[in-house]
Each structure stands twice: as structure tokens, then as C-alpha cells.
Write a protein that holds these residues in place. Structure first.
Motif, PDB file in Angstrom:
ATOM      1  N   GLU A  26       0.855  -1.190   0.000  1.00 16.63           N
ATOM      2  CA  GLU A  26       0.000   0.000   0.000  1.00 16.63           C
ATOM      3  C   GLU A  26       0.887   1.234   0.000  1.00 16.63           C
ATOM      4  O   GLU A  26       2.034   1.207   0.458  1.00 16.63           O
ATOM      5  N   LEU A  27       0.358   2.319  -0.528  1.00 18.38           N
ATOM      6  CA  LEU A  27       1.106   3.569  -0.552  1.00 18.38           C
ATOM      7  C   LEU A  27       1.290   4.099   0.864  1.00 18.38           C
ATOM      8  O   LEU A  27       0.378   4.045   1.692  1.00 18.38           O
ATOM      9  N   ASN A  28       2.469   4.591   1.133  1.00 14.09           N
ATOM     10  CA  ASN A  28       2.768   5.201   2.434  1.00 14.09           C
ATOM     11  C   ASN A  28       2.314   6.668   2.387  1.00 14.09           C
ATOM     12  O   ASN A  28       3.110   7.605   2.391  1.00 14.09           O
ATOM     13  N   ALA A  29       1.016   6.847   2.326  1.00 17.48           N
ATOM     14  CA  ALA A  29       0.417   8.169   2.134  1.00 17.48           C
ATOM     15  C   ALA A  29      -1.042   8.097   2.567  1.00 17.48           C
ATOM     16  O   ALA A  29      -1.565   7.007   2.855  1.00 17.48           O
ATOM     17  N   PRO A  30      -1.729   9.217   2.637  1.00 17.60           N
ATOM     18  CA  PRO A  30      -3.151   9.182   2.983  1.00 17.60           C
ATOM     19  C   PRO A  30      -3.936   8.335   1.986  1.00 17.60           C
ATOM     20  O   PRO A  30      -3.600   8.253   0.794  1.00 17.60           O
ATOM     21  N   THR A  31      -4.986   7.691   2.456  1.00 20.42           N
ATOM     22  CA  THR A  31      -5.825   6.866   1.587  1.00 20.42           C
ATOM     23  C   THR A  31      -6.692   7.748   0.706  1.00 20.42           C
ATOM     24  O   THR A  31      -6.804   8.963   0.914  1.00 20.42           O
ATOM     25  N   ASP A  32      -7.329   7.118  -0.301  1.00 12.44           N
ATOM     26  CA  ASP A  32      -8.216   7.878  -1.191  1.00 12.44           C
ATOM     27  C   ASP A  32      -9.360   8.513  -0.416  1.00 12.44           C
ATOM     28  O   ASP A  32      -9.780   9.643  -0.711  1.00 12.44           O
ATOM     29  N   GLY A  72       6.083   8.775   5.337  1.00  8.68           N
ATOM     30  CA  GLY A  72       7.260   8.111   4.806  1.00  8.68           C
ATOM     31  C   GLY A  72       7.956   7.196   5.777  1.00  8.68           C
ATOM     32  O   GLY A  72       8.920   6.520   5.411  1.00  8.68           O
ATOM     33  N   HIS A  73       7.508   7.122   7.030  1.00  4.56           N
ATOM     34  CA  HIS A  73       8.176   6.244   7.995  1.00  4.56           C
ATOM     35  C   HIS A  73       8.062   4.784   7.535  1.00  4.56           C
ATOM     36  O   HIS A  73       7.009   4.371   7.023  1.00  4.56           O
ATOM     37  N   PRO A  74       9.126   3.996   7.701  1.00  2.29           N
ATOM     38  CA  PRO A  74       9.111   2.604   7.226  1.00  2.29           C
ATOM     39  C   PRO A  74       7.999   1.746   7.826  1.00  2.29           C
ATOM     40  O   PRO A  74       7.655   0.703   7.265  1.00  2.29           O
ATOM     41  N   HIS A  75       7.422   2.149   8.944  1.00  2.00           N
ATOM     42  CA  HIS A  75       6.361   1.360   9.567  1.00  2.00           C
ATOM     43  C   HIS A  75       4.983   1.627   8.967  1.00  2.00           C
ATOM     44  O   HIS A  75       4.005   1.029   9.405  1.00  2.00           O
TER      45      HIS A  75
END
Length: 620
Positions: A26-32, A72-75
Motif C-alpha cells: 500500500e502507498l505510504n500516504a493518505p488513503t483515497d 514516509g516512515h518505514p512502519h
């Protein structure tokens, strides 16, 4: 703007994609759904919006603080940083940890158990002594040398940039030496307990004067402060107008001050140049005496503005000195006042608060980023001020009913017995003056008392009303030699007995009975510092803004200029006193020759003044 130095980070552990628990990418960003800006059924919108490079909030986030999120945190996307303060420990780890081991990072996502800080080690059962007929186990010896640590190492976040930080050395206890013939025990490694509080990071100084006042061993007194000054054979009350640095015969920096003595409205003494800080005392170092006029001393409820000074000068209140009494009443009025200065933010529409960089509280000038003494707690606790807040009442825009709060970290003075493996905590969040003073005191106590002292944090980001503030904190190493005298202070050093200077100081409000006969109160708010002193100083008096003011604020007058000012003031005094009833050739009853010379001779009890008094036949 405060000086700064850009740092360029060339390593990143950020990830654009992460694996979920179900092993899906999954993208490491806010969801749609989080990015959806469409209003809901009630017409409300709640969504995340990406910031473009150059956007005002994006710039603000990179510079100091913001209300955006950093992904952007790896977790994964749920581990997002809310502010640069959250992200800073992780950034520090990226810059300093050569191994790249995330276990060495102390940010709240890599180390959710908080940063490890120093605590007094628990009692450790000593190991069994080594038997003479049995060689020591090499494996055990190796194990005893390995440090005992917590789950996460401590990451020290540097304090604000200051050239004086370079010279700081943390006091280390001297290594213990084995006694001849005794059995050497394996060294007990330093231990750390679980951390409960993390100190707040100090913000950089926002102006030159604030930076100067935050430096170690530079200026003890500040423009606009109420201070005692040495008149030669007695002590008086004054306001500090200017300060500068000169060179003493040993080529060391020496502070020099220009003060204006306080008085009643119809006579203002000349300004005076104080060549050394030995000639000054903080306002709260001494208590003002009672008025010299019996009528003023016994009349209840009088203030500087309600006293009839013409009647005092004409003798209607009995024998006494009007100048002395004018300064006493003026100082008490200043002690009751406060003035906020250098506004930083105005959020009255959203939060009902205004933020300031400093406050004149009573007789003293206090900045953010420095320690103050507290009434609350043990009475000896201090607080490092991180913000000064004016909080308006709900629905009100009036400042008269606003509460004034200082927000910061509260510390208490703590002491540990010196023992192997125990070190004082190296708290780089403390201001430079606190750290240097503690280092000085530990140098005196460690060899003699075998004790370590440090400031232990007991509460972080605590809001405290100004009614609970005693006053500024002063370095014991700087103030005690002045208050106690060089000889007595030297004897204390030799005995390892360097106490806190605050034990020798009064608190704001003490002179007006606050906290004893009078309930705690904020006092009177005045618009600027000159208004606090009112008519106790000459019209047209200017308080220097130092390096933050115009060039003329830094020009120190010569003795000739001070004398010329005195002549002008003397002419003005004659015009102002025309209304005072006085018969031709008759001395005014209320003024006694020599009263001014005897003004507040608070040092007569000290050896030098007592000897001078005796040699002069009982008179100065």
C-alpha cells in the motif's frame, strides 16, 4: 533574525510503499478516502490535502513548526509525524548513526517507550568476592564490563546554537582507586531507569538582547530593571537605563551600567554610572525599609500616586527624607506591575490567546528560554519558560480580565551521593546559564562532599500563573560572591557549601505583603516600562533597547554629560517646587541635612561598612 547554519541530510529511510500485515503493498500516504474533499451529507468536509513545494505551510514546516503531517516512515502511513518536533529525533538519528540501526533511534515511532533519561540506580547486589585459590572466570569478567542499558539508548538533542556551548564540559566523578590489600570488585555499570518525562527543546533567541541575557557570565542586570545601587556610603533604588561592556585592568570583560535614581515627582537626582556589578544588587536581594516620615509609615493604604508629595516636602508628615520615601513607594509600585513585550502570535480569534517573547514582572525582565523561581512546589523549584501566554476570557477581547501564564518545564534541585557508575544527567535542554552554574557548583562539592547535583525535571510544559513566580533565577556562582562578599564566599567554596542563590532572595510581592497579609494577585498591567516608573523618574527618560534599538541606545554618556544632565534637572526642580510653602531663610522641616547620605545604608552590618563607620567617629 538569529544566526543559523543549514544542515543537509544525505540519507533517508523513507518508503513510498510498505507491506501491510496481510503482506499487501500500500502507498505510504493518505488513503483515497482521506483525500476525498467532497462534503458529507451535512455539508462538512474533512480531508487531507498535499502541500506543494513553496506553499506557505510547507515552508513553515521546513523552517520551524507546522500543522501538516510528514509521511514516509518505514512502519507505514499510520506512523506519520505531526510536527518538526516529532520528526527531529528521527532526523538526528539519520544524521549521526553510522550503523543505520533503527533501534538506535529515539523518535516516538522507533522508540515508543520514550527516551531513556537518568535516574538514580537501584540497589544492585554486589558480586561474590573472588577467592584467592580460584582464578577469576574470564567470561564473567568480560560480562561485568559490558554496560547495562535499557531497551533504547539515550539520544541527546542539542540545545539552541550558542557559541558558549563549545566550552561546556560535563562533570565526571573521579575514578575510584582500589585500596591496597583489598579485593577489587567488578565495576557496576551505569544503569538507567525508565523515563517518565522528556524536556522541551529550547527555541533559539529571537533578538540580540535576548541572546545576550541568555549567555553565561556576561550581564547580571538588564535595562528597565529595578535595582539597588551603591551611592558611595549608602544604597539607593534606581532603574537601569543602559549597559555596556568595558575592559578591566586584567583585560577581561566588565559590565558597566547607567542608572537613574528614583525619587518623588518634584526632584530627580542625577543619573549615575556604575562601573562594576559589585555596585548593584537585584531588587529582590533586599527588602525596602519603612518610610522615613512617621506620618507615611503609619498611614495605611498609601501608594506613590496617592501621597501628597508637596505636603511631605514641606514637613507636614514630620521629619524624614522625601527623596528616600519617594523611591520606596515607587519601587513598591513597580514591584506590583507587569508589562508584556515583543508579541509573537495573536490567536485570539481561534484560541483566545496571545503569545509574547518577554515580560517585565515586578522589578525584573524575563525572557522565554530562561529559568524563573517558583512559589509552588518545594519553594526552591524552578521553571524553564518556553512561552508567555495572555489568555483572554471566553467571548472577551479585553486584556484587563486576561490571565497571564508562563508555560515551561519545572525542575527541582536533586543531589546524589558519589559512587562508581553514577553520573549526573547531561540535559542539553537546559539553558546554558543553568548548566554552567551547576558545573561550577559540582566542581566545589564533588571533592569535598562527594555529592553530585543536577536539575531533575518533574513536569513538562506546565502552565503557571504569574502569581506563582517569585522572580528571575540567578547563578549562585555569579550572585553569591556579591551578596555574601568575596571572603565568605571563598570560605564556602573551600567547604564545598555552594547553595542556591534563590535562598537569599525575596519574591515578587513580598514588599507589598503578597502571600502573607495580602492574597496572591497578578498586579497592575501597564502598557510600557516607563509607565511603571511613572513620575519617579524625570520626564523624557529613555530605557535603552541595546542591540535591538537605534544606534544612540548603545552610546554611553561621559561623566561630563551626566553632570550637565544634573544641572538641567536641578533647574527644573526649582520651578516645580514653587508651590511648596517655605519661609524666607527657614529650613524646610521635612528635609534633614545628611538624610540622603544615610539613605538605606543596608550594608552597615557588613565588616567594611562597620569599620568605616567606626573610623569616622560614628558618622559617614
Amino acid at each position: 533574525m538569529a544566526p543559523y547554519f543549514p544542515l543537509y541530510v544525505t540519507r533517508s529511510d523513507g518508503k513510498l510503499e510498505v507491506l501491510t500485515k496481510s503482506r499487501k503493498k500500500e502507498l505510504n500516504a493518505p488513503t483515497d478516502d482521506q483525500l476525498d474533499s467532497k462534503p458529507d451529507a451535512k455539508g462538512n468536509t474533512d480531508y487531507f490535502k498535499g502541500l506543494e513545494v513553496g506553499d506557505a505551510k510547507e515552508v513553515d514546516w521546513r523552517r520551524k513548526l507546522g500543522d501538516a503531517y510528514l509521511y514516509g516512515h518505514p512502519h507505514g502511513r499510520k506512523k506519520r509525524y505531526r510536527s518538526p518536533g516529532d520528526f527531529f529525533p528521527h532526523l538526528l538519528w539519520l544524521c549521526t548513526d553510522e550503523s543505520g540501526d533503527p533501534d538506535n533511534c529515539s523518535c516516538k515511532f522507533c522508540a515508543p517507550d520514550d527516551i531513556q533519561v537518568f535516574e538514580k540506580p537501584d540497589k544492585v547486589k554486589p558480586p561474590e568476592p573472588i577467592k584467592k585459590d580460584e582464578p577469576p572466570n574470564k567470561k564473567d569478567n568480560l560480562a561485568s564490563k559490558s554496560p547495562v542499558t535499557g531497551t533504547k539508548p539515550m539520544v541527546v538533542v542539542p540545545q539552541r546554537s550558542n557559541s558558549q556551548d563549545k566550552g561546556i564540559n560535563v562533570i565526571k566523578p573521579p575514578a575510584s582507586r582500589p585500596i591496597a590489600g583489598s579485593v577489587v570488585q567488578p565495576t557496576v555499570a551505569r544503569q538507567t531507569g525508565p523515563a517518565s518525562l522528556t524536556p522541551t527543546l529550547l527555541a533559539p533567541a529571537k533578538c540580540f538582547e535576548q541572546d545576550q541575557d541568555g549567555q553565561w557570565n556576561k550581564f547580571l542586570f538588564r535595562p528597565g530593571e529595578l535595582a539597588w545601587f551603591n551611592r558611595g556610603n549608602a544604597w539607593g533604588l534606581s532603574v537601569i537605563l543602559k549597559r555596556t561592556l568595558t575592559r578591566d585592568p586584567s583585560n577581561h570583560d566588565r559590565a558597566k551600567y547607567l542608572v537613574q535614581p528614583l525619587s518623588h515627582p518634584f526632584h530627580h537626582p542625577q543619573t549615575k554610572i556604575i562601573e562594576s556589578e559589585d555596585g548593584l544588587r537585584p531588587w529582590l536581594a533586599w527588602s525596602p525599609p519603612s518610610p522615613t516620615h512617621h506620618g507615611l509609615a503609619t498611614a495605611p493604604g498609601l501608594t506613590y500616586t496617592t501621597v501628597d508629595w508637596k505636603s511631605v516636602s514641606s514637613g507636614r508628615y514630620g521629619q524624614g527624607d522625601a527623596e528616600v520615601d519617594g523611591s520606596i513607594f515607587a519601587a513598591k509600585a513597580v514591584d506590583d506591575s507587569f508589562t508584556l513585550f515583543e508579541p509573537l502570535a495573536n490567536n485570539t480569534v481561534t484560541t483566545g490567546e496571545r503569545i509574547y517573547n518577554g515580560i517585565y514582572l515586578g522589578g525584573e525582565k524575563i525572557w522565554t528560554g530562561e529559568p524563573v523561581r517558583l512559589r509552588m512546589g518545594t519553594g526552591q523549584d524552578i521553571m524553564v519558560v518556553h512561552s508567555i501566554v495572555e489568555r483572554l476570557k471566553p467571548g472577551s477581547t479585553s486584556t484587563t480580565s486576561a490571565s497571564i501564564l508562563l508555560v515551561g518545564d519545572i525542575y527541582k534541585f536533586s543531589t546524589l551521593q558519589l559512587q562508581p557508575g553514577v553520573e549526573p544527567p547531561d540535559n542539553r535542554h537546559l539553558p546554558i546559564r543553568l548548566r554552567q552554574d551547576m558545573e561550577y557548583r559540582n566542581r566545589a562539592t564533588i571533592p569535598i562532599k562527594r555529592t553530585l547535583s543536577f536539575w531533575k525535571i518533574v513536569q513538562a510544559q506546565a502552565p503557571v500563573s504569574i502569581t506563582e513566580i517569585k522572580g528571575r533565577w540567578y547563578e549562585s556562582s555569579a550572585l553569591l560572591p556579591i551578596l555574601k562578599g568575596a571572603n565568605e564566599f571563598s570560605r564556602d567554596l573551600q567547604r564545598g557549601e555552594i547553595g542556591d542563590a534563590g535562598q537569599w532572595m525575596n519574591a515578587r510581592g513580598d514588599c507589598n505583603g503578597v502571600g502573607s497579609t495580602v492574597a496572591l494577585r497578578m498586579g497592575t498591567r501597564v502598557v510600557d516600562r516607563l509607565e511603571a516608573f511613572g513620575k519617579s523618574i524625570p520626564p523624557g527618560t529613555r530605557i535603552s533597547r541595546g542591540l535591538d534599538g537605534p544606534p544612540e541606545d548603545q552610546v554611553f554618556p561621559s561623566e561630563f554629560e551626566v553632570s550637565a544632565t544634573t544641572t538641567a534637572l536641578g533647574q527644573g526642580r526649582g520651578e516645580a517646587m514653587q508651590g511648596v510653602e517655605e519661609e524666607e531663610g527657614k529650613k524646610v522641616e521635612g528635609v534633614s541635612d545628611g538624610d540622603i547620605a544615610q539613605f538605606m545604608d543596608l550594608d552597615r552590618m557588613e565588616e567594611g561598612y562597620v569599620q568605616q563607620y567606626a573610623e569616622g567617629g560614628g558618622q559617614f
